[in-house]
Design a protein around this motif. Structure first.
Motif, mmCIF file in Angstrom:
data_model
loop_
_atom_site.group_PDB
_atom_site.id
_atom_site.type_symbol
_atom_site.label_atom_id
_atom_site.label_comp_id
_atom_site.label_asym_id
_atom_site.label_seq_id
_atom_site.Cartn_x
_atom_site.Cartn_y
_atom_site.Cartn_z
ATOM 1 N N ASN A 1 -30.116 -20.447 5.820
ATOM 2 C CA ASN A 1 -30.484 -21.379 6.879
ATOM 3 C C ASN A 1 -30.340 -20.726 8.252
ATOM 4 O O ASN A 1 -31.189 -20.905 9.127
ATOM 5 C CB ASN A 1 -29.604 -22.627 6.795
ATOM 6 N N SER A 2 -29.281 -19.950 8.438
ATOM 7 C CA SER A 2 -29.062 -19.282 9.724
ATOM 8 C C SER A 2 -30.158 -18.266 10.005
ATOM 9 O O SER A 2 -30.683 -18.176 11.117
ATOM 10 C CB SER A 2 -27.698 -18.583 9.729
ATOM 11 N N ALA A 3 -30.532 -17.487 8.987
ATOM 12 C CA ALA A 3 -31.582 -16.488 9.159
ATOM 13 C C ALA A 3 -32.912 -17.157 9.477
ATOM 14 O O ALA A 3 -33.695 -16.659 10.295
ATOM 15 C CB ALA A 3 -31.701 -15.634 7.903
ATOM 16 N N HIS A 4 -33.163 -18.289 8.818
ATOM 17 C CA HIS A 4 -34.403 -19.032 9.067
ATOM 18 C C HIS A 4 -34.463 -19.516 10.514
ATOM 19 O O HIS A 4 -35.491 -19.388 11.184
ATOM 20 C CB HIS A 4 -34.484 -20.232 8.116
ATOM 21 N N ARG A 5 -33.358 -20.047 10.993
ATOM 22 C CA ARG A 5 -33.312 -20.537 12.372
ATOM 23 C C ARG A 5 -33.474 -19.385 13.370
ATOM 24 O O ARG A 5 -34.153 -19.518 14.386
ATOM 25 C CB ARG A 5 -31.996 -21.270 12.627
ATOM 26 N N ILE A 6 -32.839 -18.264 13.076
ATOM 27 C CA ILE A 6 -32.950 -17.100 13.960
ATOM 28 C C ILE A 6 -34.397 -16.605 14.006
ATOM 29 O O ILE A 6 -34.929 -16.260 15.064
ATOM 30 C CB ILE A 6 -32.007 -15.975 13.496
ATOM 31 N N GLY A 7 -35.042 -16.594 12.844
ATOM 32 C CA GLY A 7 -36.433 -16.178 12.793
ATOM 33 C C GLY A 7 -37.331 -17.101 13.598
ATOM 34 O O GLY A 7 -38.226 -16.642 14.329
ATOM 35 N N ALA A 8 -37.094 -18.418 13.479
ATOM 36 C CA ALA A 8 -37.885 -19.385 14.230
ATOM 37 C C ALA A 8 -37.644 -19.243 15.728
ATOM 38 O O ALA A 8 -38.578 -19.296 16.534
ATOM 39 C CB ALA A 8 -37.538 -20.805 13.770
ATOM 40 N N PHE A 9 -36.392 -19.044 16.098
ATOM 41 C CA PHE A 9 -36.050 -18.868 17.510
ATOM 42 C C PHE A 9 -36.710 -17.611 18.071
ATOM 43 O O PHE A 9 -37.248 -17.613 19.183
ATOM 44 C CB PHE A 9 -34.534 -18.786 17.681
ATOM 45 N N THR A 10 -36.690 -16.544 17.288
ATOM 46 C CA THR A 10 -37.312 -15.293 17.715
ATOM 47 C C THR A 10 -38.815 -15.480 17.928
ATOM 48 O O THR A 10 -39.389 -14.975 18.896
ATOM 49 C CB THR A 10 -37.073 -14.188 16.677
ATOM 50 N N CYS A 11 -39.449 -16.202 17.020
ATOM 51 C CA CYS A 11 -40.879 -16.482 17.140
ATOM 52 C C CYS A 11 -41.170 -17.273 18.416
ATOM 53 O O CYS A 11 -42.138 -16.986 19.124
ATOM 54 C CB CYS A 11 -41.362 -17.257 15.918
ATOM 55 N N ALA A 12 -40.316 -18.246 18.725
ATOM 56 C CA ALA A 12 -40.493 -19.048 19.935
ATOM 57 C C ALA A 12 -40.379 -18.182 21.186
ATOM 58 O O ALA A 12 -41.185 -18.309 22.123
ATOM 59 C CB ALA A 12 -39.463 -20.176 19.974
ATOM 60 N N VAL A 13 -39.403 -17.297 21.201
ATOM 61 C CA VAL A 13 -39.192 -16.418 22.356
ATOM 62 C C VAL A 13 -40.381 -15.473 22.534
ATOM 63 O O VAL A 13 -40.865 -15.255 23.651
ATOM 64 C CB VAL A 13 -37.882 -15.618 22.197
ATOM 65 N N ILE A 14 -40.865 -14.915 21.424
ATOM 66 C CA ILE A 14 -42.000 -13.986 21.498
ATOM 67 C C ILE A 14 -43.250 -14.700 22.015
ATOM 68 O O ILE A 14 -43.971 -14.177 22.877
ATOM 69 C CB ILE A 14 -42.273 -13.353 20.129
ATOM 70 N N ALA A 15 -43.515 -15.888 21.483
ATOM 71 C CA ALA A 15 -44.700 -16.644 21.909
ATOM 72 C C ALA A 15 -44.620 -16.989 23.394
ATOM 73 O O ALA A 15 -45.606 -16.848 24.130
ATOM 74 C CB ALA A 15 -44.837 -17.912 21.074
ATOM 75 N N PHE A 16 -43.443 -17.411 23.828
ATOM 76 C CA PHE A 16 -43.295 -17.748 25.241
ATOM 77 C C PHE A 16 -43.415 -16.495 26.102
ATOM 78 O O PHE A 16 -44.011 -16.518 27.187
ATOM 79 C CB PHE A 16 -41.944 -18.428 25.488
ATOM 80 N N GLY A 17 -42.870 -15.385 25.614
ATOM 81 C CA GLY A 17 -42.983 -14.123 26.349
ATOM 82 C C GLY A 17 -44.430 -13.685 26.491
ATOM 83 O O GLY A 17 -44.842 -13.186 27.546
ATOM 84 N N LEU A 18 -45.225 -13.872 25.440
ATOM 85 C CA LEU A 18 -46.637 -13.536 25.509
ATOM 86 C C LEU A 18 -47.374 -14.443 26.489
ATOM 87 O O LEU A 18 -48.315 -14.012 27.170
ATOM 88 C CB LEU A 18 -47.266 -13.639 24.122
ATOM 89 N N ALA A 19 -46.940 -15.701 26.579
ATOM 90 C CA ALA A 19 -47.538 -16.615 27.556
ATOM 91 C C ALA A 19 -47.241 -16.142 28.973
ATOM 92 O O ALA A 19 -48.125 -16.166 29.847
ATOM 93 C CB ALA A 19 -47.002 -18.036 27.344
ATOM 94 N N VAL A 20 -46.020 -15.699 29.207
ATOM 95 C CA VAL A 20 -45.647 -15.159 30.519
ATOM 96 C C VAL A 20 -46.483 -13.922 30.836
ATOM 97 O O VAL A 20 -46.982 -13.757 31.961
ATOM 98 C CB VAL A 20 -44.140 -14.813 30.558
ATOM 99 N N ALA A 21 -46.659 -13.057 29.845
ATOM 100 C CA ALA A 21 -47.455 -11.848 30.046
ATOM 101 C C ALA A 21 -48.909 -12.194 30.348
ATOM 102 O O ALA A 21 -49.558 -11.542 31.183
ATOM 103 C CB ALA A 21 -47.368 -10.963 28.810
ATOM 104 N N SER A 22 -49.432 -13.212 29.681
ATOM 105 C CA SER A 22 -50.814 -13.642 29.929
ATOM 106 C C SER A 22 -50.980 -14.150 31.349
ATOM 107 O O SER A 22 -51.976 -13.856 32.020
ATOM 108 C CB SER A 22 -51.210 -14.742 28.932
ATOM 109 N N PHE A 23 -49.999 -14.909 31.825
ATOM 110 C CA PHE A 23 -50.055 -15.404 33.201
ATOM 111 C C PHE A 23 -50.030 -14.240 34.181
ATOM 112 O O PHE A 23 -50.802 -14.211 35.152
ATOM 113 C CB PHE A 23 -48.871 -16.341 33.460
#
Length: 216
Positions: free
Chosen positions: A3-25
């Motif tokens: 469960n912890s690894a799953h949450r970490i993976g989801a959190f990492t995905c969220a950070v990457i997606a948001f980071g890509l949005a910042v880069a796009s801006f």
């Protein structure tokens, strides 16, 4: 996967997606070459559909109705599956994506380089709403129909994405931002309220029988 690894993976995905949005801006909004290319792409695509100026179009008259229908279907699926967790997860995905998109759209400043309108339109809250609603719908439906729903939701989201550019509501970068914000919201929801790989109560068809569980 724990469960912890799953949450970490989801959190990492969220950070990457948001980071890509910042880069796009930074690439398409905060620089003159980016703004010029972005605006030119929007006008070229809109011209193919005969739209020289921003136009309401069919989407403008029906987008709220479409989103409401999707919301009703999501709610009905959660009720049928008798899962509060799925309902909370779906709400977190949709509300999180829309809130983030609206906040960023009104909070970010678009540098004035003399290209197009000066008002910031990044990210597209319309695209974020439809993508998030589609992702939430895929999660809440039973697994046996999930592939069909995923394909339909993806096609619908792509059509909406193309339409907002054709109608000159948004530039391509706004669409990219909307997708990334929705993905970030879905990943964040999975981190906070995990549903993938979990088991939820199935619909009870005969009174008095025991509820069994099905993979979500």
């Amino acid at each position: 996967m724990t469960n912890s690894a799953h949450r970490i993976g989801a959190f990492t995905c969220a950070v990457i997606a948001f980071g890509l949005a910042v880069a796009s801006f930074a690439m398409f909004v905060a620089s003159y070459p980016g703004q010029a290319a972005d605006d030119a792409a929007m006008k070229a695509w809109a011209a193919r559909w005969g739209n020289d100026v921003p136009t309401t179009g069919w989407l403008g008259d029906h987008q709220l109705i479409l989103l409401a229908v999707i919301g009703v279907v999501i709610g009905a699926a959660c009720v049928w599956r008798r899962s509060t967790r799925l309902a909370v997860h779906a709400a977190a995905v949709i509300l999180g994506a829309v809130a983030a998109a609206v906040f960023l759209k009104h909070g970010l400043d678009r540098p004035s380089f003399g290209v197009g309108t000066a008002n910031n339109s990044f990210p597209s809250n319309t695209v974020a709403a439809f993508v998030a609603a589609g992702m939430a719908l895929v999660v809440v439906v039973p697994q046996r129909v999930r592939t069909v729903v995923a394909v339909g939701s993806s096609v619908g989201a792509v059509v909406v994405s193309a339409a907002v550019v054709a109608l000159q509501w948004h530039r391509p970068s706004d669409v990219i931002g909307g997708w990334l914000i929705a993905i970030a919201a879905a990943a964040a929801a999975e981190c906070l309220v995990p549903v993938r790989g979990r088991r939820v109560a199935a619909h009870q068809t005969n009174p008095g029988t025991r509820l069994h569980t099905v993979q979500s």
